[in-house]
Design an enzyme around this catalytic site. Structure first.
Site, PDB file in Angstrom:
ATOM      1  N   LEU A  81     -54.466 -14.556 -18.422  1.00 33.44           N
ATOM      2  CA  LEU A  81     -53.964 -14.773 -17.068  1.00 33.44           C
ATOM      3  C   LEU A  81     -52.620 -15.495 -17.053  1.00 33.44           C
ATOM      4  CD1 LEU A  81     -57.320 -15.647 -15.296  1.00 33.44           C
ATOM      5  CD2 LEU A  81     -56.154 -13.436 -15.448  1.00 33.44           C
ATOM      6  N   CYS A  82     -51.951 -15.508 -18.184  1.00 32.44           N
ATOM      7  CA  CYS A  82     -50.651 -16.162 -18.307  1.00 32.44           C
ATOM      8  C   CYS A  82     -49.549 -15.173 -17.908  1.00 32.44           C
ATOM      9  CB  CYS A  82     -50.473 -16.605 -19.756  1.00 32.44           C
ATOM     10  SG  CYS A  82     -49.245 -17.856 -20.000  1.00 32.44           S
ATOM     11  N   HIS A  83     -48.594 -15.647 -17.115  1.00 29.98           N
ATOM     12  CA  HIS A  83     -47.484 -14.790 -16.691  1.00 29.98           C
ATOM     13  C   HIS A  83     -46.538 -14.516 -17.858  1.00 29.98           C
ATOM     14  CE1 HIS A  83     -48.777 -16.560 -12.865  1.00 29.98           C
ATOM     15  NE2 HIS A  83     -48.340 -15.449 -12.320  1.00 29.98           N
ATOM     16  N   GLU A 118     -47.115 -21.516 -23.582  1.00 32.15           N
ATOM     17  CA  GLU A 118     -46.225 -21.012 -24.634  1.00 32.15           C
ATOM     18  C   GLU A 118     -46.082 -22.032 -25.759  1.00 32.15           C
ATOM     19  OE1 GLU A 118     -45.731 -18.390 -21.246  1.00 32.15           O
ATOM     20  OE2 GLU A 118     -45.875 -20.566 -21.400  1.00 32.15           O
ATOM     21  N   ASP A 132     -53.287 -18.909 -43.181  1.00 31.02           N
ATOM     22  CA  ASP A 132     -53.181 -17.614 -43.850  1.00 31.02           C
ATOM     23  C   ASP A 132     -52.428 -17.715 -45.170  1.00 31.02           C
ATOM     24  OD1 ASP A 132     -53.407 -14.698 -44.016  1.00 31.02           O
ATOM     25  OD2 ASP A 132     -51.249 -14.704 -43.634  1.00 31.02           O
TER      26      ASP A 132
END
Length: 164
Positions: A81-83, A118, A132
């Site tokens: 739901l992030c713009h 972000e 990783d």
């Protein structure tokens, strides 16, 4: 309790119990910044691989920095739901410290919504890249302490984490 006494925060991503993307159409585009941090705790064998430069995939800290920058730009693809907003600046610092690898990301925009997600995504993706890159040395690597340190701009005002 009357509505004027209710001090609980409004959860803006739900309406009538259903998820929604908040409408920011009428909000002004302003300068907004956010800084987040996180840690990657390294068992001795993973730390030795990092310090000794023996990671078979290359330099974990450089790859983590690049991964964090990419993560900041791909947040809307990962956080449902992030713009999707223009990231006008991002800085990801990845340092080896006594307690482990510390990641600090600062993200900037001139948009009608903030960049907290972000910055948090940048830290998280950078941390996943450290894992990783070093997992061949140890599977016991731990990602921890991902949090917002500060934000500026927007309707909710500025924020600084209490212990920073």
């Amino acid at each position: 309790m009357s509505p004027e006494q209710d001090t609980s925060p409004e959860l803006t991503h739900f309406r009538d119990g259903l998820p929604r993307m908040v409408d920011v159409t009428e909000k002004a585009a302003t300068l907004r910044t956010a800084t987040a941090e996180g840690w990657v705790r390294l068992p001795p064998e993973a730390r030795a691989a990092l310090e000794g430069g023996t990671s078979p995939k290359g330099d974990p800290l450089t790859v983590a920095r690049l991964g964090g920058l990419a993560g900041s730009k791909r947040t809307a693809d990962l956080v449902l739901l992030c713009h999707p907003i223009p990231v006008t600046g991002a800085d990801v610092r990845v340092t080896l410290e006594k307690a482990g690898v510390r990641i600090v990301a600062t993200v900037r925009t001139t948009a009608p919504t903030g960049v907290e997600m972000e910055a948090l995504t940048a830290v998280s993706v950078a941390a996943l890249n450290v894992y990783d890159m070093l997992k061949a040395a140890s599977k016991a690597i731990e990602i921890t302490g991902v949090r917002l340190l500060s934000k500026t701009g927007g309707k909710s005002g500025d924020y600084t984490a209490p212990d920073t």
